[in-house]
Enzyme design. Structure first.
Site, PDB file in Angstrom:
ATOM      1  N   CYS A  63       0.823  -1.182   0.306  1.00  0.00           N
ATOM      2  CA  CYS A  63      -0.033   0.111  -0.027  1.00  0.00           C
ATOM      3  C   CYS A  63       0.922   1.089  -0.110  1.00  0.00           C
ATOM      4  O   CYS A  63       0.572   2.396  -0.699  1.00  0.00           O
ATOM      5  CB  CYS A  63      -0.960   0.162   1.379  1.00  0.00           C
ATOM      6  N   HIS A  70      -2.670   6.532   4.614  1.00  0.00           N
ATOM      7  CA  HIS A  70      -1.329   6.503   4.866  1.00  0.00           C
ATOM      8  C   HIS A  70      -0.753   7.863   4.379  1.00  0.00           C
ATOM      9  O   HIS A  70      -1.114   8.373   3.476  1.00  0.00           O
ATOM     10  CB  HIS A  70      -0.604   5.506   4.116  1.00  0.00           C
TER      11      HIS A  70
END
Length: 330
Positions: free
Chosen positions: A130, A237
């Protein structure tokens, strides 16, 4: 024309998001086939208003499924065992685990970055980590324009990257309960430790970012270092990326390149406190870039702040986009 699609690990956080993304992006699938472990078989998951029953992941059930694409989010061991089974049955396995990513015979694909690699598969395509996905979406256009010489990654990763247990640890920690997933409380804390440590002091998460970036950008000798940390954020994130280039670069030139890049949204107006934050990226498939500025400590340096929804673009959406890419050519 509708195609048959399987979602492996359909009851997990990412698996459920894969179904949501398939629905939202109107992927031409009438009713996906849902697979999970024996413990989850028989459960129901909703898709387009209909409750679908989860099947146990077995070789016999795979052979009888007749799917064209199998999107995995079920862990490395499951992917190692069952992705080749789907491939032998004529399907393309799109795997979200780390198991196949660095296999030289398996393409590692981000559709905005290296779409042609998807068509060089032998039945298995790997979805990158990711944190790597959002980074390379922002870096590839800059690499094309100015030539990347060195990258320094510093990440601030949401607890959802650790699955249901990571989400629970943050929720429990806010109530004063001890952690079950992380080695320390994550509420009101930052843990500079994602995945296991290796002999040289790096974590596997940091090594993943380094090696995957090189593979996706086709630059095996690119100088890259990384520090990854877990922060008390549920979704999204964030990454501070310091980049050194071969060619001269200005803030204005970088913004022009990024503004034209597919899948990138530039949010950069510091005079009005405009910059990317996880709360803005949640629920979106784009990668948000801001705090773009010269690094005056080197000749051709740039600093970037890059944010994305780690469950969507960092996992589910990227996998669905790979399926869309393949399906666009039949």
């Amino acid at each position: 024309m509708n195609v048959k699609v399987a979602v492996v690990g359909a009851t997990g956080v990412v698996g459920r998001m894969m179904l949501k993304v398939l629905e939202e992006r109107n992927f031409p699938v009438e009713e996906p086939i849902l697979f999970a472990s024996a413990n989850s078989a028989g459960k129901t998951v909703e898709f387009r208003g209909k409750k679908l029953t989860v099947r146990e992941l077995t070789e016999d059930n795979i052979r009888s499924s007749g799917v064209k694409y199998a999107i995995f989010s079920a862990g490395s061991g499951v992917s190692e065992k069952y992705a080749p089974v789907f491939a032998r049955c004529g399907a393309v396995a799109i795997d979200n685990s780390s198991f196949w990513r660095m296999d030289k015979n398996v393409p590692l694909v981000v559709p905005e970055v290296n779409p042609d690699a998807a068509f060089k598969h032998n039945g298995i395509i790997a979805n990158p980590n990711c944190s790597t996905i959002q980074a390379v979406v922002a870096l590839k256009p800059l690499h094309d324009a100015f030539g990347i010489k060195r990258i320094i990654y510093s990440t601030y990763q949401a607890v959802s990257g650790a699955g249901k247990q990571g989400l629970s640890d943050l929720a429990d920690g806010e109530k004063g309960l001890p952690p079950k997933k992380f080695p320390y409380p994550i509420s009101h804390n930052i843990i500079p430790h994602i995945d296991v440590f290796t002999a040289d002091g790096y974590t596997k998460e940091e090594i993943k970012m380094i090696e995957e970036t090189r593979k996706i950008l086709g630059a095996p000798d690119m100088r890259i270092t990384a520090t990854t940390a877990r922060v008390p954020v549920y979704y999204g994130h964030s990454e501070s990326i310091n980049v050194e280039f071969d060619k001269p670069v200005t803030r204005e030139a970088a913004i022009k390149v990024l503004s034209a890049a597919k899948g990138v949204i530039v949010r950069d107006d510091v005079a009005n406190n405009v910059y990317p934050m996880p709360i803005d990226a949640e629920g979106h498939d784009e990668v948000f870039v801001g705090r773009i500025r010269k690094d005056n400590s080197v000749e051709n340096g740039l600093n970037l702040w890059v944010v994305a929804d780690n469950i969507r673009k960092g996992a589910a959406s990227n996998a669905v986009q790979i399926a869309e890419l393949l399906n666009s050519r039949g």
